[in-house]
Design a protein around this motif. Structure first.
Motif, PDB file in Angstrom:
ATOM      1  N   THR A  69      -8.672  39.607 -15.198  1.00 55.17           N
ATOM      2  CA  THR A  69      -8.779  40.936 -14.612  1.00 55.17           C
ATOM      3  C   THR A  69      -9.057  41.923 -15.740  1.00 55.17           C
ATOM      4  N   SER A 129      -9.242  45.635 -17.345  1.00 53.27           N
ATOM      5  CA  SER A 129      -8.583  46.930 -17.211  1.00 53.27           C
ATOM      6  C   SER A 129      -9.498  48.010 -17.763  1.00 53.27           C
ATOM      7  N   ASP A 130      -9.608  49.110 -17.032  1.00 50.87           N
ATOM      8  CA  ASP A 130     -10.422  50.241 -17.472  1.00 50.87           C
ATOM      9  C   ASP A 130      -9.860  50.771 -18.793  1.00 50.87           C
ATOM     10  N   GLY A 177      -5.875  50.827 -14.934  1.00 51.08           N
ATOM     11  CA  GLY A 177      -6.323  50.365 -13.629  1.00 51.08           C
ATOM     12  C   GLY A 177      -7.371  49.278 -13.780  1.00 51.08           C
ATOM     13  N   GLU A 178      -7.874  48.811 -12.660  1.00 47.31           N
ATOM     14  CA  GLU A 178      -8.826  47.699 -12.685  1.00 47.31           C
ATOM     15  C   GLU A 178     -10.237  48.182 -13.003  1.00 47.31           C
ATOM     16  N   ALA A 179     -10.906  47.465 -13.884  1.00 42.99           N
ATOM     17  CA  ALA A 179     -12.286  47.781 -14.258  1.00 42.99           C
ATOM     18  C   ALA A 179     -13.242  46.977 -13.400  1.00 42.99           C
ATOM     19  N   ALA A 180     -14.412  47.524 -13.163  1.00 46.25           N
ATOM     20  CA  ALA A 180     -15.431  46.856 -12.360  1.00 46.25           C
ATOM     21  C   ALA A 180     -16.422  46.091 -13.222  1.00 46.25           C
ATOM     22  N   ASP A 225     -14.703  48.258 -21.047  1.00 46.33           N
ATOM     23  CA  ASP A 225     -14.454  47.874 -19.666  1.00 46.33           C
ATOM     24  C   ASP A 225     -14.184  49.151 -18.880  1.00 46.33           C
ATOM     25  N   ASN A 242     -14.133  51.212 -14.791  1.00 46.02           N
ATOM     26  CA  ASN A 242     -14.228  51.152 -13.337  1.00 46.02           C
ATOM     27  C   ASN A 242     -15.583  51.742 -12.949  1.00 46.02           C
ATOM     28  N   ASN A 287     -16.140  55.551 -13.919  1.00 50.03           N
ATOM     29  CA  ASN A 287     -16.307  55.800 -15.359  1.00 50.03           C
ATOM     30  C   ASN A 287     -17.607  55.221 -15.893  1.00 50.03           C
TER      31      ASN A 287
END
Length: 130
Positions: A8, A10-11, A16-19, A34, A36, A39
């Protein structure tokens, strides 16, 4: 027994979770971050005027993962892959296109081979003339 590994991202700005992982280059160095989706969009929007005015530099063959390979969706957007191709240039300079240097040298009656490595003196003369 089978195992499943989940990575997973992280931004790097907000947590939080990065895309995705975005790769980009500046001053001869490559960076990855990394981000989201929001951003990543902000970064691309901020870089857009510079990307539009800049010149693309082709990635060096065999540059590997440092050039952003397998860095995630959209990772190559705006990235400058690989290292500078001309030994005559420092890490802060971008090497010009060898075809352009060769054409310039020929039009200026300089001795330059039709194929292969372009001598350092030709790159230096090209640089001074620019």
């Amino acid at each position: 027994m089978a195992q499943r590994v989940v990575v997973t991202l992280s931004d790097d700005i907000e947590g939080g979770e990065a895309a995705e992982t975005v790769a980009f280059g500046l001053d001869g160095k490559m960076y990855e971050i990394d981000l989201n989706a929001a951003n990543a969009k902000k970064l691309r929007k901020a870089l857009a005027p510079y990307l539009a005015a800049g010149r693309k530099i082709p990635a060096r063959i065999g540059a590997g993962a440092d050039a952003g390979a397998d860095a995630g969706p959209g990772a190559g957007s705006g990235a400058v892959g690989g290292r500078n191709r001309a030994a005559a240039y420092t890490h802060t300079d971008l090497a010009p296109d060898p075809a352009a240097v060769r054409a310039w040298a020929q039009s200026n009656k300089m001795d330059v081979p039709a194929r292969g490595r372009i001598p350092k003196r030709v790159y230096e003369a090209f640089r001074e003339a620019s």
